[in-house]
Design an enzyme around this catalytic site. Sequence first.
Site: not given
Ligand code: GLN
Length: 316
Positions: A70, A73
């Site tokens: 994440s 992002k």
């Molecule tokens: N690949 C993970 C998901 O899509 C990423 C989420 C995360 O790092 N919190 O659930």
Amino acid sequence: MTATDTSNDLDAELRQIAEIARPTARQGELADYIPALRDEDPDCFGLGLVDMDGTEHMVGDVDRPFAIQSISKVFALVLAMQRADRAEGVKKELWGRVGVEPSGDPFNSLVQLEHEQGVPRNPMINAGALVVDDILADHCGDARRELHDLVNELVGEEVALDDKVVHAEGNTGSRNRAMANLMLSFGNLDNSVDDVLDVYIYQCALTMTVRQLARASRFLANDGVDPATGRQILRPPLARRVNAIMLTCGTYDAAGEFAFDVGLPCKSGVAGAIMGVVPDRYGVAVWSPPLDPSGNSRAGKVALHELAERRGLSIF
Ligand code: GLN
């Protein structure tokens, strides 16, 4: 820290912080939905800071790569904001299709999305990142390549893609697929669910080290200018907005707790890394795979708390 502090002081303090934070990893749990996370060594721990001159202060497993998950992002949002800054239409689209409010819900929650007509609360939760990726798919020739190039540029070297993570995320992404479908049903997705998920899964599977994450966040501590190259990645007001979103939304439903205990813009990922920004001072990163119930690195949070507290780094 004051300007008179020496590197030695800081390095010794990072070692002390690592001693305190590392054992708390035992109170956390590894993410277990894909083998790469399930099989990770829970005892790995790395903490690093890079200052504006490029001096690196590192302790522990700082050169061992993991999937950024994440944390990607932030980079996807930066790329979208670069596009939005060049075209008013893209700007309207971006901030019309995703909000900037903390969600107070887990990162992969579907409930709020249904209530709020398919407009995700913010770009740091999965649904919001999927909208950002949809926008990238529309406005970039090759969104995956451009995202990868941006990360390479910020790190100053090529980062790798973990193909095994790409494959495993593809097989386990039912909730993300559900979110994308829900947004499609509300008219908040232009591209096909598969095309958007391809971008999302790709960015999650980029691998970086603590050292590289700390380098990559420095432009956000420097009014949007990458101190390594002098290139303006984002204009200052936009870089500040990314920091604001990281602070309020970057650690999911624990963002309030992070603001309270750490006081720095941070973004976490399910592999147990957290990337942070100390305005005008440092890019920061920490990695310890076991997570707390909100999906943030257990020991990583302790380390950032200790660091901010001892050095007076909270922005508040
Ligand atoms: N690949 C993970 C998901 O899509 C990423 C989420 C995360 O790092 N919190 O659930």
